[in-house]
Design a protein around this motif. Structure first.
Motif: not given
Length: 82
Positions: A13-18, A36-38, A60-65
């Motif tokens: 989800l982190f690497v997705s564009s959402i 993204m996994i595929l 990145a910290v904010r996005r991962m949260h």
């Protein structure tokens, strides 16, 4: 086992564009994680997350949260039937 699945889903989800402003539904999150996994595989998702934490640590910290908040309703252990 749930922890491993949740970690992989978080990286995907982190690497997705959402974006948080999209207010995604659980279904949208599930679809993005799967896509993204595929696309990247588990190692590719992890590598992209590592790159973002190296290049833009505060963002990145904010996005991962946010990612972990989103996954709370999507990746949850199944109820135990007794």
């Amino acid at each position: 086992m749930i922890s491993i699945v949740k970690d992989l889903a978080a990286e995907a989800l982190f690497v997705s564009s959402i974006q948080p402003s999209d207010s995604p539904t659980n279904k949208t999150v599930e679809q993005a994680v799967t896509a993204m996994i595929l696309l990247h595989g588990s190692d590719g998702c992890a590598a992209e997350v590592a790159t973002e934490f190296g290049d833009h640590p505060y963002c990145a910290v904010r996005r991962m949260h946010w990612v972990h908040e989103e996954l709370t309703g999507v990746v949850a252990p199944a109820p135990v039937l007794t």
